[in-house]
Scaffold this motif. Structure first.
Motif, short mmCIF file in Angstrom:
data_model
loop_
_atom_site.label_atom_id
_atom_site.label_comp_id
_atom_site.label_asym_id
_atom_site.label_seq_id
_atom_site.Cartn_x
_atom_site.Cartn_y
_atom_site.Cartn_z
N ASP A 144 8.45 18.97 32.68
CA ASP A 144 9.84 18.59 32.94
C ASP A 144 10.73 19.84 32.83
OD1 ASP A 144 9.08 15.94 33.14
OD2 ASP A 144 9.40 15.55 31.00
N VAL A 145 11.83 19.83 33.57
CA VAL A 145 12.80 20.93 33.45
C VAL A 145 13.52 20.80 32.11
CG1 VAL A 145 14.91 21.94 34.39
CG2 VAL A 145 13.12 21.13 35.94
N GLU A 146 13.50 21.88 31.34
CA GLU A 146 14.12 21.85 30.01
C GLU A 146 15.62 22.11 30.11
OE1 GLU A 146 12.00 24.56 27.53
OE2 GLU A 146 10.18 23.32 27.49
N VAL A 147 16.36 21.49 29.20
CA VAL A 147 17.83 21.59 29.23
C VAL A 147 18.30 23.02 28.94
CG1 VAL A 147 20.00 20.66 28.35
CG2 VAL A 147 18.00 19.18 28.46
N ALA A 148 17.64 23.71 27.98
CA ALA A 148 18.11 25.05 27.57
C ALA A 148 18.07 26.08 28.71
CB ALA A 148 17.32 25.54 26.36
N PRO A 149 16.91 26.29 29.37
CA PRO A 149 16.92 27.26 30.47
C PRO A 149 17.78 26.81 31.65
CG PRO A 149 14.75 26.20 30.28
CD PRO A 149 15.55 25.80 29.08
N PHE A 150 17.86 25.49 31.85
CA PHE A 150 18.71 24.97 32.93
C PHE A 150 20.18 25.32 32.67
CE2 PHE A 150 21.48 21.57 34.56
CZ PHE A 150 21.21 21.67 35.92
N SER A 151 20.65 25.06 31.45
CA SER A 151 22.06 25.34 31.14
C SER A 151 22.34 26.84 31.16
CB SER A 151 22.48 24.72 29.81
OG SER A 151 21.71 25.24 28.74
N ARG A 152 21.36 27.65 30.74
CA ARG A 152 21.53 29.12 30.79
C ARG A 152 21.68 29.59 32.23
NH1 ARG A 152 17.86 29.44 26.51
NH2 ARG A 152 16.11 29.79 27.91
N ALA A 153 20.81 29.09 33.11
CA ALA A 153 20.87 29.48 34.53
C ALA A 153 22.20 29.05 35.14
CB ALA A 153 19.71 28.85 35.29
N CYS A 154 22.63 27.83 34.81
CA CYS A 154 23.88 27.31 35.37
C CYS A 154 25.08 28.12 34.91
CB CYS A 154 24.07 25.85 35.00
SG CYS A 154 22.87 24.76 35.80
N SER A 155 25.03 28.63 33.67
CA SER A 155 26.15 29.41 33.15
C SER A 155 26.34 30.72 33.93
CB SER A 155 25.95 29.72 31.66
OG SER A 155 24.90 30.66 31.47
N ASP A 194 28.70 21.71 27.60
CA ASP A 194 28.22 20.46 27.00
C ASP A 194 26.69 20.38 27.08
OD1 ASP A 194 28.49 17.53 26.12
OD2 ASP A 194 27.42 17.35 28.02
N LEU A 195 26.13 20.76 28.22
CA LEU A 195 24.66 20.72 28.37
C LEU A 195 23.98 21.74 27.46
CD1 LEU A 195 24.28 20.22 32.24
CD2 LEU A 195 24.15 18.49 30.44
N ALA A 196 24.61 22.90 27.30
CA ALA A 196 24.06 23.92 26.41
C ALA A 196 24.04 23.40 24.97
CB ALA A 196 24.89 25.21 26.49
N GLU A 197 25.09 22.69 24.59
CA GLU A 197 25.17 22.09 23.26
C GLU A 197 24.08 21.01 23.11
OE1 GLU A 197 26.53 22.22 19.52
OE2 GLU A 197 27.23 23.53 21.13
N ALA A 198 23.92 20.21 24.18
CA ALA A 198 22.92 19.13 24.16
C ALA A 198 21.51 19.68 24.02
CB ALA A 198 23.04 18.30 25.43
N SER A 199 21.29 20.89 24.56
CA SER A 199 19.95 21.48 24.54
C SER A 199 19.44 21.76 23.13
CB SER A 199 19.93 22.79 25.36
OG SER A 199 20.55 23.84 24.65
N LYS A 200 20.35 21.76 22.14
CA LYS A 200 19.93 22.00 20.75
C LYS A 200 19.15 20.82 20.19
CE LYS A 200 23.93 24.99 19.90
NZ LYS A 200 25.24 25.08 19.22
N SER A 201 19.38 19.63 20.78
CA SER A 201 18.70 18.45 20.25
C SER A 201 17.91 17.67 21.30
CB SER A 201 19.72 17.51 19.59
OG SER A 201 20.69 17.11 20.53
N ILE A 202 18.08 18.03 22.59
CA ILE A 202 17.39 17.31 23.66
C ILE A 202 16.54 18.29 24.45
CG2 ILE A 202 17.66 15.83 25.71
CD1 ILE A 202 20.47 15.10 24.63
N GLY A 203 15.26 17.98 24.63
CA GLY A 203 14.34 18.93 25.25
C GLY A 203 14.48 19.06 26.76
N SER A 204 14.38 17.94 27.48
CA SER A 204 14.31 17.99 28.94
C SER A 204 15.44 17.21 29.59
CB SER A 204 12.97 17.42 29.42
OG SER A 204 12.92 16.03 29.17
N LEU A 205 15.67 17.48 30.88
CA LEU A 205 16.68 16.72 31.63
C LEU A 205 16.30 15.24 31.67
CD1 LEU A 205 17.46 19.09 34.66
CD2 LEU A 205 18.61 18.95 32.44
N GLN A 206 15.01 14.97 31.78
CA GLN A 206 14.53 13.59 31.81
C GLN A 206 14.87 12.88 30.49
OE1 GLN A 206 10.84 13.32 33.77
NE2 GLN A 206 10.27 11.36 32.91
N ALA A 207 14.63 13.56 29.36
CA ALA A 207 14.94 12.98 28.05
C ALA A 207 16.44 12.77 27.88
CB ALA A 207 14.42 13.90 26.95
#
Length: 205
Positions: free
Chosen positions: A30-41, A67-80
């Motif tokens: 699954d695409v992870e929230v942390a690298p996704f939010s970093r790329a988007c920034s 908000d997504l970067a903050e969420a990445s601290k507790s949520i692993g993937s976009l699916q989750a």
């Protein structure tokens, strides 16, 4: 906005989205929230370089990515992330992570179409490429007042040459990085759409 010195925002964007596209295309994770939010920034400075016409998009986009970067601290993937909002019955609530993900995806799509139009359009004006990108992605979700303000702002856009200077790029190098982003963002955007569509949530809210 001042020139970005030795930074190469387009190259950074291109490299980050290559990695995300590789995850999507591999279909093994699954695409992870942390690298996704970093790329988007990394896209944020681009909105800033476009001036007043896209000021609303810059402010909105930056807040949603944060908000997504903050969420990445507790949520692993976009699916989750979607599953958590579904479980809490907050999926379509204003300010929910899922709603913010949709807004960020629109920002990515607008930049993709802008780059496509810039590569396909002769001349130094950004008015047509930017107008087409806005009309396709944002206009259907905006009221009359915002659409009117954006239309007025289109006359204050930088030229292509000015934009490339702000991004510290030559035309040839910019073309390569833009083509790379177009190719790598498309499967990612489709992946995000499919996360919502597979759950019969739609993507137009």
């Amino acid at each position: 906005m001042a020139d970005l010195d030795d930074n190469k925002p387009l190259r950074d964007i291109s490299e980050a989205f290559k990695e995300l596209a590789a995850t999507v295309n591999a279909q093994t994770a699954d695409v992870e929230v942390a690298p996704f939010s970093r790329a988007c920034s990394l896209i944020s400075p681009l909105f800033g370089c476009l001036g007043i016409a896209f000021k609303f998009a810059e402010i909105d986009y930056v807040a949603k990515v944060k908000d997504l970067a903050e969420a990445s601290k507790s949520i692993g993937s976009l699916q989750a992330l979607l599953e958590q909002d579904i479980a809490a019955n907050t999926i379509k609530k204003a300010g929910s992570h899922s709603r913010n993900l949709l807004r960020v995806k629109r920002g990515l799509d607008m930049v993709r179409i802008l780059f496509e139009q810039m590569l396909a359009t002769e001349g130094n004006s950004l008015k047509d490429p930017a107008s087409k990108a806005y009309a396709q992605v944002f206009a259907p979700h905006h009221g009359w007042a915002i659409r009117k303000a954006v239309a007025a702002g289109m006359y204050a856009l930088p030229t292509k040459a000015q934009l490339l200077r702000k991004l510290n790029e030559e035309e040839a190098s910019a073309r390569i990085e833009m083509q790379s982003y177009i190719a790598t963002s498309a499967p990612l955007i489709l992946y995000i759409d499919n996360l919502f569509l597979a759950r019969e949530l739609g993507v137009d809210w």
